[in-house]
Design a protein around this motif. Structure first.
Motif, PDB file in Angstrom:
ATOM      1  N   PRO A   8       0.815  -1.216   0.000  1.00  0.00           N
ATOM      2  CA  PRO A   8       0.000   0.000   0.000  1.00  0.00           C
ATOM      3  C   PRO A   8       0.846   1.262   0.000  1.00  0.00           C
ATOM      4  N   LYS A   9       0.194   2.339  -0.336  1.00  0.00           N
ATOM      5  CA  LYS A   9       0.786   3.665  -0.280  1.00  0.00           C
ATOM      6  C   LYS A   9      -0.022   4.450   0.745  1.00  0.00           C
ATOM      7  N   MET A  10       0.660   5.030   1.739  1.00  0.00           N
ATOM      8  CA  MET A  10      -0.051   5.732   2.796  1.00  0.00           C
ATOM      9  C   MET A  10       0.839   6.793   3.415  1.00  0.00           C
ATOM     10  N   THR A  11       0.222   7.613   4.210  1.00  0.00           N
ATOM     11  CA  THR A  11       0.973   8.624   4.957  1.00  0.00           C
ATOM     12  C   THR A  11       1.480   8.003   6.257  1.00  0.00           C
ATOM     13  N   VAL A  12       2.390   8.702   6.917  1.00  0.00           N
ATOM     14  CA  VAL A  12       2.871   8.249   8.216  1.00  0.00           C
ATOM     15  C   VAL A  12       1.701   8.181   9.195  1.00  0.00           C
ATOM     16  N   THR A  51       8.271 -10.700  10.685  1.00  0.00           N
ATOM     17  CA  THR A  51       7.964 -10.267  12.049  1.00  0.00           C
ATOM     18  C   THR A  51       9.223 -10.278  12.898  1.00  0.00           C
ATOM     19  N   TRP A  52       9.965 -11.370  12.845  1.00  0.00           N
ATOM     20  CA  TRP A  52      11.187 -11.484  13.634  1.00  0.00           C
ATOM     21  C   TRP A  52      12.165 -10.365  13.287  1.00  0.00           C
ATOM     22  N   ARG A  53      12.389 -10.138  11.994  1.00  0.00           N
ATOM     23  CA  ARG A  53      13.314  -9.090  11.569  1.00  0.00           C
ATOM     24  C   ARG A  53      12.803  -7.704  11.961  1.00  0.00           C
ATOM     25  N   GLY A  54      11.511  -7.475  11.824  1.00  0.00           N
ATOM     26  CA  GLY A  54      10.940  -6.190  12.222  1.00  0.00           C
ATOM     27  C   GLY A  54      11.113  -5.932  13.712  1.00  0.00           C
ATOM     28  N   MET A  55      10.909  -6.966  14.517  1.00  0.00           N
ATOM     29  CA  MET A  55      11.086  -6.826  15.961  1.00  0.00           C
ATOM     30  C   MET A  55      12.547  -6.555  16.307  1.00  0.00           C
ATOM     31  N   VAL A  56      13.454  -7.272  15.677  1.00  0.00           N
ATOM     32  CA  VAL A  56      14.883  -7.050  15.935  1.00  0.00           C
ATOM     33  C   VAL A  56      15.261  -5.615  15.593  1.00  0.00           C
ATOM     34  N   HIS A  57      14.736  -5.123  14.500  1.00  0.00           N
ATOM     35  CA  HIS A  57      15.085  -3.773  14.049  1.00  0.00           C
ATOM     36  C   HIS A  57      14.412  -2.676  14.885  1.00  0.00           C
ATOM     37  N   ALA A  58      13.135  -2.840  15.193  1.00  0.00           N
ATOM     38  CA  ALA A  58      12.379  -1.744  15.802  1.00  0.00           C
ATOM     39  C   ALA A  58      12.335  -1.774  17.333  1.00  0.00           C
ATOM     40  N   ASP A  59      12.500  -2.926  17.940  1.00  0.00           N
ATOM     41  CA  ASP A  59      12.420  -3.028  19.411  1.00  0.00           C
ATOM     42  C   ASP A  59      13.765  -2.634  20.014  1.00  0.00           C
ATOM     43  N   LEU A  60      13.991  -1.343  20.103  1.00  0.00           N
ATOM     44  CA  LEU A  60      15.294  -0.814  20.510  1.00  0.00           C
ATOM     45  C   LEU A  60      15.654  -1.140  21.955  1.00  0.00           C
ATOM     46  N   ASN A  61      14.667  -1.184  22.846  1.00  0.00           N
ATOM     47  CA  ASN A  61      14.969  -1.466  24.248  1.00  0.00           C
ATOM     48  C   ASN A  61      14.890  -2.956  24.586  1.00  0.00           C
ATOM     49  N   ARG A  62      14.614  -3.784  23.593  1.00  0.00           N
ATOM     50  CA  ARG A  62      14.604  -5.243  23.722  1.00  0.00           C
ATOM     51  C   ARG A  62      13.680  -5.747  24.829  1.00  0.00           C
ATOM     52  N   ASP A  72       9.019   5.180  14.899  1.00  0.00           N
ATOM     53  CA  ASP A  72       9.815   5.667  13.771  1.00  0.00           C
ATOM     54  C   ASP A  72      10.723   4.577  13.215  1.00  0.00           C
ATOM     55  N   GLU A  73      11.229   3.728  14.081  1.00  0.00           N
ATOM     56  CA  GLU A  73      12.056   2.603  13.620  1.00  0.00           C
ATOM     57  C   GLU A  73      11.231   1.614  12.809  1.00  0.00           C
ATOM     58  N   LEU A  74      10.005   1.360  13.254  1.00  0.00           N
ATOM     59  CA  LEU A  74       9.132   0.452  12.512  1.00  0.00           C
ATOM     60  C   LEU A  74       8.746   1.049  11.165  1.00  0.00           C
ATOM     61  N   VAL A  75       8.477   2.349  11.126  1.00  0.00           N
ATOM     62  CA  VAL A  75       8.148   3.028   9.870  1.00  0.00           C
ATOM     63  C   VAL A  75       9.318   2.898   8.890  1.00  0.00           C
ATOM     64  N   ALA A  76      10.523   3.167   9.363  1.00  0.00           N
ATOM     65  CA  ALA A  76      11.708   3.071   8.501  1.00  0.00           C
ATOM     66  C   ALA A  76      11.896   1.651   7.991  1.00  0.00           C
ATOM     67  N   ILE A  84       6.068  -1.300   1.783  1.00  0.00           N
ATOM     68  CA  ILE A  84       4.989  -0.346   2.061  1.00  0.00           C
ATOM     69  C   ILE A  84       5.503   1.040   1.759  1.00  0.00           C
ATOM     70  N   ILE A  85       4.798   1.762   0.936  1.00  0.00           N
ATOM     71  CA  ILE A  85       5.209   3.117   0.555  1.00  0.00           C
ATOM     72  C   ILE A  85       4.601   4.080   1.565  1.00  0.00           C
TER      73      ILE A  85
END
Length: 89
Positions: A8-12, A51-62, A72-76, A84-85
């Protein structure tokens, strides 16, 4: 949950609304299972891996969940890896 078409294409803002709709228990955080269900709902393949990769990337405080401060990490990550655009800041 708000269902989105594949790639999809969407706004933040819309992405954050989708993020909020993933939160089934309304605790303000997204668990691994909630994220997996959301990715499956938009028709992505290999949702376990994504899901696993997204969690590793976005869950900064583990702490095992993605909280609003990590959005913002999940958006990136979604822009880069899930196709996803997302437009806007």
């Amino acid at each position: 949950m708000v269902l989105l078409p594949t790639h999809p294409k969407m706004t933040v803002k819309k992405f954050k609304e989708w993020f909020d709709s993933m939160d089934k228990n309304r605790d303000g955080n997204i668990s691994k299972e909630e994220l997996k269900e959301a990715l499956r709902g938009i028709g992505l393949s290999f949702v376990g891996w994504k899901t696993w990769r997204g969690m590793v990337h976005a869950d900064l405080n583990r702490n095992g969940v993605i909280d609003p401060a990590e959005m913002d990490e999940l958006v990136a990550y979604a822009k880069k890896r899930w196709g996803i655009i997302i437009e806007g800041a």
